[in-house]
Design a protein around this motif. Structure first.
Motif, PDB file in Angstrom:
ATOM      1  N   UNK A 184      12.752 -31.401 -31.600  1.00 24.83           N
ATOM      2  CA  UNK A 184      11.859 -32.724 -31.971  1.00 24.83           C
ATOM      3  C   UNK A 184      12.434 -33.460 -32.788  1.00 24.83           C
ATOM      4  N   UNK A 185      13.203 -33.054 -33.752  1.00 30.95           N
ATOM      5  CA  UNK A 185      14.079 -33.714 -34.835  1.00 30.95           C
ATOM      6  C   UNK A 185      14.969 -34.737 -34.053  1.00 30.95           C
ATOM      7  N   UNK A 186      15.608 -34.281 -32.907  1.00 35.28           N
ATOM      8  CA  UNK A 186      16.738 -34.814 -32.408  1.00 35.28           C
ATOM      9  C   UNK A 186      16.219 -35.598 -31.003  1.00 35.28           C
ATOM     10  N   UNK A 187      15.131 -35.151 -30.370  1.00 34.55           N
ATOM     11  CA  UNK A 187      14.863 -35.786 -29.059  1.00 34.55           C
ATOM     12  C   UNK A 187      13.532 -35.741 -29.027  1.00 34.55           C
ATOM     13  N   UNK A 188      12.724 -36.480 -29.911  1.00 33.72           N
ATOM     14  CA  UNK A 188      11.412 -36.378 -29.987  1.00 33.72           C
ATOM     15  C   UNK A 188      10.619 -36.922 -28.575  1.00 33.72           C
ATOM     16  N   UNK A 189      11.369 -37.825 -27.726  1.00 26.54           N
ATOM     17  CA  UNK A 189      10.849 -38.497 -26.507  1.00 26.54           C
ATOM     18  C   UNK A 189      10.506 -37.390 -25.455  1.00 26.54           C
ATOM     19  N   UNK A 190      11.545 -36.394 -25.615  1.00 23.78           N
ATOM     20  CA  UNK A 190      11.421 -35.407 -24.693  1.00 23.78           C
ATOM     21  C   UNK A 190      10.429 -34.433 -24.779  1.00 23.78           C
ATOM     22  N   UNK A 191       9.502 -34.081 -23.799  1.00 23.16           N
ATOM     23  CA  UNK A 191       8.371 -32.999 -24.044  1.00 23.16           C
ATOM     24  C   UNK A 191       8.933 -31.716 -24.133  1.00 23.16           C
ATOM     25  N   UNK A 192       8.033 -30.899 -24.783  1.00 24.34           N
ATOM     26  CA  UNK A 192       8.524 -29.318 -24.727  1.00 24.34           C
ATOM     27  C   UNK A 192       7.457 -28.628 -24.049  1.00 24.34           C
ATOM     28  N   UNK A 193       7.718 -28.174 -23.016  1.00 22.72           N
ATOM     29  CA  UNK A 193       6.576 -27.815 -22.127  1.00 22.72           C
ATOM     30  C   UNK A 193       6.286 -26.147 -22.409  1.00 22.72           C
ATOM     31  N   UNK A 194       7.216 -25.527 -22.999  1.00 23.31           N
ATOM     32  CA  UNK A 194       7.192 -24.259 -23.064  1.00 23.31           C
ATOM     33  C   UNK A 194       7.936 -23.554 -24.263  1.00 23.31           C
ATOM     34  N   UNK A 195       7.493 -22.640 -24.894  1.00 23.67           N
ATOM     35  CA  UNK A 195       8.313 -21.825 -26.049  1.00 23.67           C
ATOM     36  C   UNK A 195       8.021 -20.191 -25.504  1.00 23.67           C
ATOM     37  N   UNK A 196       9.326 -19.957 -25.180  1.00 29.47           N
ATOM     38  CA  UNK A 196       9.093 -18.390 -24.557  1.00 29.47           C
ATOM     39  C   UNK A 196       9.891 -17.334 -25.646  1.00 29.47           C
ATOM     40  N   UNK A 197       8.812 -16.214 -25.775  1.00 26.79           N
ATOM     41  CA  UNK A 197       9.422 -15.263 -27.034  1.00 26.79           C
ATOM     42  C   UNK A 197      10.628 -14.609 -26.511  1.00 26.79           C
ATOM     43  N   UNK A 198      11.066 -14.129 -27.692  1.00 29.04           N
ATOM     44  CA  UNK A 198      12.493 -13.220 -27.249  1.00 29.04           C
ATOM     45  C   UNK A 198      12.024 -11.989 -26.786  1.00 29.04           C
ATOM     46  N   UNK A 199      12.917 -11.547 -25.775  1.00 26.28           N
ATOM     47  CA  UNK A 199      12.592 -10.415 -25.269  1.00 26.28           C
ATOM     48  C   UNK A 199      13.949  -9.542 -25.233  1.00 26.28           C
ATOM     49  N   UNK A 200      13.675  -8.204 -25.324  1.00 24.94           N
ATOM     50  CA  UNK A 200      14.850  -7.170 -25.315  1.00 24.94           C
ATOM     51  C   UNK A 200      15.573  -7.148 -23.953  1.00 24.94           C
ATOM     52  N   UNK A 201      16.642  -7.988 -23.959  1.00 24.77           N
ATOM     53  CA  UNK A 201      17.332  -7.980 -22.559  1.00 24.77           C
ATOM     54  C   UNK A 201      16.765  -8.698 -21.649  1.00 24.77           C
ATOM     55  N   UNK A 202      16.851  -8.893 -20.321  1.00 25.14           N
ATOM     56  CA  UNK A 202      16.370 -10.093 -19.483  1.00 25.14           C
ATOM     57  C   UNK A 202      15.474  -9.365 -18.508  1.00 25.14           C
ATOM     58  N   UNK A 203      14.598  -8.488 -18.767  1.00 29.80           N
ATOM     59  CA  UNK A 203      13.690  -7.725 -17.833  1.00 29.80           C
ATOM     60  C   UNK A 203      12.725  -8.877 -17.422  1.00 29.80           C
ATOM     61  N   UNK A 204      12.061  -8.657 -16.153  1.00 28.03           N
ATOM     62  CA  UNK A 204      11.199  -9.375 -15.523  1.00 28.03           C
ATOM     63  C   UNK A 204       9.882  -9.073 -16.211  1.00 28.03           C
ATOM     64  N   UNK A 205       9.349 -10.249 -16.190  1.00 26.36           N
ATOM     65  CA  UNK A 205       7.895 -10.068 -16.725  1.00 26.36           C
ATOM     66  C   UNK A 205       6.791  -9.788 -15.829  1.00 26.36           C
ATOM     67  N   UNK A 206       6.732 -10.867 -14.680  1.00 35.56           N
ATOM     68  CA  UNK A 206       5.756 -10.695 -13.911  1.00 35.56           C
ATOM     69  C   UNK A 206       5.993  -9.749 -12.434  1.00 35.56           C
ATOM     70  N   UNK A 207       6.544  -8.591 -12.819  1.00 33.11           N
ATOM     71  CA  UNK A 207       6.717  -7.763 -11.721  1.00 33.11           C
ATOM     72  C   UNK A 207       5.272  -7.137 -11.278  1.00 33.11           C
ATOM     73  N   UNK A 208       4.522  -7.183 -12.184  1.00 27.83           N
ATOM     74  CA  UNK A 208       2.946  -7.141 -12.153  1.00 27.83           C
ATOM     75  C   UNK A 208       2.204  -8.368 -12.368  1.00 27.83           C
ATOM     76  N   UNK A 209       1.515  -8.770 -11.352  1.00 28.85           N
ATOM     77  CA  UNK A 209       0.895 -10.202 -11.355  1.00 28.85           C
ATOM     78  C   UNK A 209      -0.265 -10.107 -12.511  1.00 28.85           C
ATOM     79  N   UNK A 210      -0.741  -9.024 -12.869  1.00 25.63           N
ATOM     80  CA  UNK A 210      -1.746  -8.833 -13.776  1.00 25.63           C
ATOM     81  C   UNK A 210      -1.190  -8.605 -15.270  1.00 25.63           C
ATOM     82  N   UNK A 211      -0.248  -8.620 -15.217  1.00 27.62           N
ATOM     83  CA  UNK A 211       0.313  -8.539 -16.603  1.00 27.62           C
ATOM     84  C   UNK A 211      -0.099  -9.312 -17.834  1.00 27.62           C
ATOM     85  N   UNK A 212      -0.611  -8.769 -18.858  1.00 31.22           N
ATOM     86  CA  UNK A 212      -1.415  -9.639 -19.798  1.00 31.22           C
ATOM     87  C   UNK A 212      -0.496  -9.509 -21.199  1.00 31.22           C
ATOM     88  N   UNK A 213       0.480  -9.245 -21.207  1.00 30.23           N
ATOM     89  CA  UNK A 213       1.331  -9.299 -22.298  1.00 30.23           C
ATOM     90  C   UNK A 213       1.589 -10.476 -23.136  1.00 30.23           C
TER      91      UNK A 213
END
Length: 777
Positions: free
Chosen positions: A525-554
């Motif tokens: 925001x400090x540098x590019x305030x005009x461009x929207x930020x649509x998501x902030x994704x938490x840090x994961x251990x590795x690049x494992x897939x999240x939605x292998x289960x559609x009902x995942x509520x993590x």
């Protein structure tokens, strides 16, 4: 609420969030702070254990006012303030002269220490007897001696000697040596307290020791009073007290000696003045005597009375002479009158001359006799003629007598006038003589009064010399504090605690200061305030897939659901209900665009939307690694290269739990990806796919490395620009900003990937995405 209030509350909230964010930066490294505190507290304990203890002793004295005599009230008296110059007294107390006197009196040129395993501590005295054999004036340089108490005797080593001197039987007097002291053991010596211990003796010149005492003594004025507080610090409380008490005694004696010296000098001065005054008084007395003898003065009163009587008598005699002279002149004038031939002369007129009086009587007798004859015989009578002749002779004699008597009177008058003037001069000079006598007498009286005054002062000085009042009043002799002032355990522990927190804080601060990686949303925001930020994704251990289960509520799954919802908001709505195209790109490799592309497509698929995931990164494809497919499986490159190839033949199902999710891999890596992407086939594929899918998610190449993404960017409905926390450099945001401002990327929005829990909005608080859902890992 007014706009001003809203702005105020907004700023307040922003400040609070900023502070909390800054705090979280350091709290996540809490273990470093704990380690730092443990290390510094341990260091503080060791420091306190092996640092010499320094104790402070203090004493209080009152400077006595020695003003003598009566004084007019001054401003200091009116306002109850002392007129003692305490600054002068303080300088005297801290003078080198006073310090040297303390050193000589306590013999502080020798200091004693005992060696420990780690610490060498100063002692007030040695456990055995020591006698210094060198005078303080003979000490010109510092010297130290190491004394070991062995079972057989003393072993002494000088600091500049290579060999030790051994004194058996613990007595140095029976051995020849050049040490400046003698050692001996007392009869009640306890070997347990000294055996195998090492003692050190330091000998220093008087100037060095007195200088240390001068600098070590602290003198403070207590409020507005005449009280002074003296303080001294060292490792020995006994030494502190002895120095302060001796300093007080020396200072008091110095003041007493000063006043006694004044009395002695006063007595000597008065004795000298006595001799001078005695000689001056003798000289004055002799002068008075000589002056009286020279001027024939008995006393001024007697001389004045005698002079006045003599002058009066002389004036009476002069008056008498003038009277006789006047009578004689009167008689002569009577004889000279024309009718005086026949007239009688006045007789007994007061003339003192008997001859003139006798002639006048004879003359008058002859006149009477002649007058009788004239009556009877006439003028021509011979007897009348004879008598007239006698009268003429007598008249001539009278004239001669009067003239002679007048000369006699004039001579007597002249002589008497001179005598009268002498008497008058004598009386006239009496005031001048009186003045001289008075001046001489005054000098004698002054000398006499001065003599008496000095005699009185001599007695006063003798009394003051015999009974001299102290210059100070000791309010409180030296008292030592039981707790050492150095090292201050409380301050050391506090400093250790602060250092344990400050050092990790400083290191982390420097690391954060030098870290140019993006950390969170605020950096974007400090540098590019005009461009929207649509998501902030938490840090994961590795690049494992999240939605292998559609009902995942993590928490991670909910983050991608929010991303998919936000993406849907920025996508334009097509009037013909065609599917919408979402490009996922980044600036450089490794920012997670493939991972986000897959999970974003799966999150859209989990809400019963038909989704097509296309691997458009033809140079470095990565989707096949996530679904365990062959890298060279038919895919997008085959369709772009072969006009007869149907893109539907390249569709695969990578996730069995997502029936609405299809994938087109990149295929084999071509030599000319840019020309393939711009030959029109890719645009045709998207147009056809829009008719069958709700969303087409395209994993494209990084923008700064190749131009592939920019060549096809116009085909996207929205471009998700991946930025990875703790990986992407902040200056790379300028490049994405230029892409947006130049329109090279269409409908651009940031997605912040791999955000730590304390950086993403909602993750660092106690109401995460898994609240109420029974999160599953």
């Amino acid at each position: 609420m007014s706009p001003l209030q809203e702005n105020f509350y907004q700023k307040s909230n922003d400040q609070g969030e900023t502070i909390k964010t800054e705090v979280y930066k350091y709290l996540k490294h809490w273990y470093w702070f704990v380690l730092g505190v443990v290390i510094t507290i341990t260091g503080a304990i060791l420091y306190l254990r092996y640092t010499p203890k320094v104790y402070k002793s203090s004493a209080k004295i009152k400077i006595l006012n020695k003003t003598k005599g009566l004084e007019l009230p001054s401003a200091a008296f009116v306002f109850n303030r002392s007129n003692i110059n305490l600054e002068n007294e303080i300088e005297v107390i801290k003078s080198q002269r006073i310090s040297e006197a303390v050193v000589d009196r306590l013999d502080l040129t020798m200091r004693y220490f005992v060696e420990g395993n780690v610490l060498t501590t100063e002692m007030s005295q040695l456990p055995f007897q020591i006698l210094k054999t060198i005078s303080n004036d003979s000490i010109t340089s510092k010297a130290s001696y190491r004394i070991e108490v062995k079972t057989s005797g003393f072993e002494v080593t000088s600091h500049n000697a290579s060999q030790s001197l051994v004194f058996p039987n613990f007595d140095t007097t029976k051995t020849n040596h050049n040490l400046p002291f003698e050692l001996n053991l007392p009869q009640d010596f306890n070997f347990e307290n000294a055996e195998d211990k090492v003692f050190i003796i330091e000998i220093s010149p008087v100037s060095v020791v007195s200088g240390s005492i001068k600098n070590g003594v602290k003198v403070n004025v207590l409020g507005d009073s005449d009280l002074l507080e003296l303080g001294f610090t060292s490792q020995s409380k006994d030494k502190n007290e002895r120095i302060l008490n001796t300093l007080i005694d020396v200072f008091n004696e110095d003041g007493i000696n000063d006043r006694q010296e004044i009395s002695r000098r006063t007595i000597n001065f008065i004795d000298e003045r006595f001799d001078l005054l005695a000689k001056e008084l003798d000289s004055i007395e002799v002068g008075i005597q000589d002056y009286k003898q020279k001027n024939d003065i008995i006393t001024l009163e007697t001389d004045a009375e005698l002079g006045l009587s003599q002058r009066t008598l002389s004036e009476q005699e002069l008056f008498e002479l003038e009277k006789q002279l006047m009578l004689s002149n009167l008689l002569g004038e009577t004889l000279r009158q024309p009718n005086a031939k026949s007239d009688l002369l006045p007789a007994n007129i007061g003339l003192s001359s008997t001859s003139i009086n006798g002639l006048v009587d004879n003359y008058n007798s002859l006149v009477l006799e002649r007058d009788n004859l004239l009556t009877s015989g006439g003028v021509n009578n011979p007897n009348v003629v004879l008598l007239n002749g006698k009268l003429e002779d007598i008249k001539s004699n009278i004239f001669a007598s009067i003239e002679s008597y007048a000369k006699q009177l004039k001579a007597s008058k002249a002589q008497l006038s001179r005598k009268n003037r002498k008497f008058a001069s004598k009386v006239y000079n009496l005031p001048a003589k009186e003045k001289i006598i008075t001046d001489i007498t005054r000098q004698r009286e002054i000398k006499q009064s001065l003599y008496l005054f000095l005699l009185q002062k001599r007695e006063e000085a003798a009394i003051n010399l015999a009974i001299t009042e102290p210059s100070i009043k000791v309010v409180e002799y030296a008292i030592s504090q039981h707790v050492p002032i150095s090292p201050n355990s409380r301050n050391i522990y506090i400093m250790g605690l602060l250092a344990g927190l400050a050092i990790p804080f400083g290191i982390i601060y420097v690391i954060l200061l030098l870290d140019t990686k993006i950390k969170g949303k605020e950096d974007i925001v400090e540098r590019n305030a005009k461009i929207p930020i649509v998501g902030e994704l938490p840090k994961l251990k590795g690049d494992q897939l999240i939605f292998s289960n559609p009902e995942d509520n993590s928490m991670q799954a909910e983050a991608f659901r929010i991303l998919s919802a936000n993406v849907d908001y920025i996508l334009p709505v097509h009037s013909n209900n065609k599917g919408r195209v979402v490009f996922c790109t980044s600036t450089i490799k490794g920012e997670g665009k493939t991972h986000v592309s897959i999970n974003l497509s799966l999150s859209l698929s989990s809400i019963n939307k038909k989704v097509l995931l296309i691997g458009a990164d033809l140079r470095n494809p990565q989707i096949h690694n996530q679904i365990n497919e062959d890298k060279h499986k038919l895919g997008l490159t085959n369709y772009l290269h072969d006009e007869n190839f149907n893109w539907k033949e390249a569709i695969i199902k990578g996730f069995k739990n997502h029936p609405n999710h299809d994938i087109i891999l990149s295929g084999s890596i071509p030599p000319n990806p840019a020309s393939l992407l711009t030959n029109g086939r890719f645009e045709q594929l998207l147009e056809e796919a829009k008719l069958e899918y709700d969303y087409i998610v395209v994993d494209t190449a990084p923008t700064i490395l190749v131009t592939d993404t920019m060549l096809i960017s116009k085909l996207a409905d929205a471009t998700m620009y991946l930025v990875r926390a703790n990986y992407t450099e902040k200056n790379l945001l300028n490049y994405s900003k230029e892409l947006n401002e130049s329109g090279k990327l269409k409908n651009m929005a940031y997605v912040l990937n791999s955000v730590e829990a304390n950086k993403s909005y909602g993750y660092g608080y106690n109401y995460g995405y898994n609240y109420g859902y029974g999160a599953k890992s």
